[in-house]
Design a protein around this motif. Sequence first.
Motif: not given
Lengths: 207, 154
Positions: B121-122, B118, B128-129, B132-133, B136-137, B139-140, B48, B124-126
């Motif tokens: 997909x980039x 590209x 998700x992250x 996730x962050x 967590x924030x 929840x805190x 690729x 999409x991935x960012x």
Amino acid sequence: MHISDGVLSPQVWVSGYVITGALATYILTKKTDISEIPKLSVITAAVFVASLIHIPIGPTSVHLVLSGLAGITLGLAAFPAILVALILQAFLFQHGGITTIGINTVNMGLPALAAYGVFLAVTRTNIKGKYTIFGGLAGGIAIALGIALLSLCLLSTGEYLEYVVPYVVVAHLPVVAIEAIVVGAFAGFMLRVRPQLLKGYKPREVV
Amino acid sequence: MKKVMIPIAVLFLSILFLIGLSSTANANPHRMLMNYQVGRIDMVVYFSGGTPAQNAHVTVYRPDGTIYLKGETNEEGEFSFEPTVMQGEWKVVAEHSGHRAEILIGAEGEGGTSEMPLYITVTAGLGYLIGLGGAAIGYMGWKARRKRESETPS
């Protein structure tokens, strides 16, 4: 550095999943605080996109891994961070395989932990620019170890050493140098702007 | 009556004979048929980003799944082979330093594996992250507020 589906024997990739599952579960449940998660997701994002930075070298195409960078910023949590990055790469980029997520995490995550160990030497030495030096060392060692593990996996498939050495080992040597520079520079830069991000940094220390 | 029956019977029999003759020798009307054969399949193996995969191990499988031949790509990542019959799908597998690509070659003239754009997909991935962050924030924050509320007597 990513192994695709169908290359390895089931014994190898299944044991990859077992090791990754055990280690990631242990680190996430026992050694990670919830307050680390936002930092973890930022570093994971860096690792996730790092593989898009291709360096065409001779017969193959190599890319940044940033496992060392994950190690010096996240410590033990670098292992689950690389697991998450590889899951995203496998599903979104078809980079690496689904069955090989476990073994690929071992190949890149264990070197990240080694990089963390190397970087902790900053707490025991007192030389000028030690963060940059040990950051560079950590970055380079992480890739070198990754190459070694990847080569072992390929040799286990019956691949010949004459093929593995030039196309895997030699092809990735420039990545060792590039990552050493990138991670070293990153460590030196972070020391000035946000030193808390680096593992092994002690606030009252004079550098 | 008998005189009429004999010629009819002869005519009938001769028609039957002609049909019989034609069905054994050349039953089909003037219909033209064709078969075709693709002489050679040229392929290129690349990473690729477009870098050709030099000296990738290539294995060609016949439609019945048996190995037809094994070889390596050249400097440009190119590989060619001549299939014996072009019925069914030939499978070609290329491997290079732990990477693996697989393609089925059918009767359609050309093909290849495609990649998603590209930026999708980039993103999409960012996404998700960041999610996730953010989780967590969140929840805190929720935990901190609960702690505060339990500490302050109402």
